[in-house]
Design a protein around this motif. Structure first.
Motif, PDB file in Angstrom:
ATOM      1  N   MET A  31      -9.990  23.437  34.117  1.00  0.00           N
ATOM      2  CA  MET A  31     -10.411  22.065  33.818  1.00  0.00           C
ATOM      3  C   MET A  31     -11.130  21.998  32.479  1.00  0.00           C
ATOM      4  O   MET A  31     -10.904  21.088  31.677  1.00  0.00           O
ATOM      5  N   THR A  37     -10.393  16.319  34.413  1.00  0.00           N
ATOM      6  CA  THR A  37     -11.206  16.295  35.626  1.00  0.00           C
ATOM      7  C   THR A  37     -10.390  16.614  36.880  1.00  0.00           C
ATOM      8  O   THR A  37     -10.915  16.568  37.991  1.00  0.00           O
ATOM      9  N   ALA A  38      -9.117  16.943  36.686  1.00  0.00           N
ATOM     10  CA  ALA A  38      -8.261  17.323  37.815  1.00  0.00           C
ATOM     11  C   ALA A  38      -7.094  18.140  37.285  1.00  0.00           C
ATOM     12  O   ALA A  38      -6.650  17.931  36.147  1.00  0.00           O
ATOM     13  N   VAL A  51      -3.203  18.583  44.137  1.00  0.00           N
ATOM     14  CA  VAL A  51      -4.078  18.386  42.978  1.00  0.00           C
ATOM     15  C   VAL A  51      -5.505  18.722  43.386  1.00  0.00           C
ATOM     16  O   VAL A  51      -5.957  18.333  44.466  1.00  0.00           O
ATOM     17  N   SER A  53      -9.368  18.164  42.164  1.00  0.00           N
ATOM     18  CA  SER A  53     -10.187  17.354  41.260  1.00  0.00           C
ATOM     19  C   SER A  53     -11.624  17.846  41.279  1.00  0.00           C
ATOM     20  O   SER A  53     -12.022  18.644  42.133  1.00  0.00           O
ATOM     21  N   GLU A  54     -12.408  17.341  40.332  1.00  0.00           N
ATOM     22  CA  GLU A  54     -13.830  17.656  40.313  1.00  0.00           C
ATOM     23  C   GLU A  54     -14.483  17.232  41.618  1.00  0.00           C
ATOM     24  O   GLU A  54     -15.391  17.906  42.110  1.00  0.00           O
ATOM     25  N   ASP A  56     -13.236  17.335  44.572  1.00  0.00           N
ATOM     26  CA  ASP A  56     -12.985  18.376  45.577  1.00  0.00           C
ATOM     27  C   ASP A  56     -13.948  19.547  45.388  1.00  0.00           C
ATOM     28  O   ASP A  56     -14.475  20.095  46.360  1.00  0.00           O
ATOM     29  N   THR A  93      -5.943  18.382  47.219  1.00  0.00           N
ATOM     30  CA  THR A  93      -5.487  17.221  47.975  1.00  0.00           C
ATOM     31  C   THR A  93      -3.968  17.249  47.964  1.00  0.00           C
ATOM     32  O   THR A  93      -3.349  17.359  46.908  1.00  0.00           O
ATOM     33  N   VAL A 117      -6.883   6.836  41.554  1.00  0.00           N
ATOM     34  CA  VAL A 117      -6.864   8.050  40.739  1.00  0.00           C
ATOM     35  C   VAL A 117      -6.853   7.667  39.268  1.00  0.00           C
ATOM     36  O   VAL A 117      -6.428   6.566  38.898  1.00  0.00           O
ATOM     37  N   LYS A 118      -7.314   8.595  38.413  1.00  0.00           N
ATOM     38  CA  LYS A 118      -7.417   8.328  36.982  1.00  0.00           C
ATOM     39  C   LYS A 118      -6.233   8.874  36.199  1.00  0.00           C
ATOM     40  O   LYS A 118      -6.052   8.518  35.032  1.00  0.00           O
ATOM     41  N   ARG A 119      -5.452   9.750  36.821  1.00  0.00           N
ATOM     42  CA  ARG A 119      -4.293  10.323  36.131  1.00  0.00           C
ATOM     43  C   ARG A 119      -3.252  10.712  37.173  1.00  0.00           C
ATOM     44  O   ARG A 119      -3.570  10.926  38.345  1.00  0.00           O
ATOM     45  N   SER A 134      -2.475   9.530  31.963  1.00  0.00           N
ATOM     46  CA  SER A 134      -3.829   9.095  32.331  1.00  0.00           C
ATOM     47  C   SER A 134      -4.008   7.615  32.027  1.00  0.00           C
ATOM     48  O   SER A 134      -3.156   6.975  31.405  1.00  0.00           O
TER      49      SER A 134
END
Length: 216
Positions: A31, A37-38, A51, A53-54, A56, A93, A117-119, A134
């Protein structure tokens, strides 16, 4: 008419990914390396399986000193399992929310909004990762030069709708805002021209000052 922009036009092709067996610190390092961030979790020849992510990873810190009661443990089984894990396969996830490269930008935006989600990993027909798109990538179209927007609006909206009187229409664009001014033969077509101008990728808004003759 110009083909609409797709995810392929704005996505980032360089993807930082990890394998299912990647450990906690390896994921963090990935990362940091990609400034993301994922990260997608891939196996085989790049097929995405999840995926991480931060969010998680932060579960480990969140639940480190927090002793959950039985009821809260039952409510947060997935979270407590992740907090006690250190491998990507257990932290990720799954299934991953993905999108195809030929999808339109509005489709990508709706998918992000629906799944919070962001991306999104961009995948091919076999589920192999091709890139990442993104929120900031989706906004790139709004950086198109005003001159380019004006040319496209004139071609795809004005000349298309008013083939006989397009020369009497002035198209100006400033900071992404389109201004249509002038006189046309058929006033009933003005709303259509406005909609087509607004549909051009990168247009922020349209101000219509067109006048026309009733009934063409």
């Amino acid at each position: 008419m110009t083909n609409p922009y797709t995810v392929a036009d704005v996505m980032t092709e360089r993807v930082v990914a990890v394998r299912p067996g990647a450990e906690f610190k390896e994921i963090l390092a990935a990362m940091e390396r990609g400034k993301v961030t994922a990260v997608p979790v891939v196996e085989g020849e790049g097929r995405i399986v999840g995926v991480v992510s931060e969010a998680d990873l932060l579960l480990k810190e969140e639940l480190r000193d927090h002793r959950l009661g039985l009821i809260e443990q039952l409510k947060r089984l997935d979270a407590t399992a992740k907090a006690g894990s250190r491998l990507a396969r257990d932290l990720m996830t799954s299934p991953a929310v993905t999108i195809r490269s030929e999808a339109s930008l509005p489709q990508a935006a709706r998918t992000m909004a629906t799944h919070h989600v962001k991306r999104l990993p961009v995948v091919d027909e076999h589920g192999a990762v091709q890139g990442i798109v993104s929120r900031s990538d989706l906004l790139k179209v709004f950086l198109r030069p005003d001159e380019e927007l004006a040319s496209e609006v004139r071609r795809d909206a004005v000349e298309h709708v008013f083939p006989l009187s397009h020369q009497d229409v002035d198209v100006r664009v400033e900071a992404g805002v389109v201004v249509l001014a002038g006189h046309v033969r058929d006033a009933s077509l003005i709303p259509l021209a406005t909609r087509l101008a607004r549909a051009v990728e990168g247009v922020v808004d349209v101000r219509c000052e067109l006048t026309g003759e009733a009934g063409g």
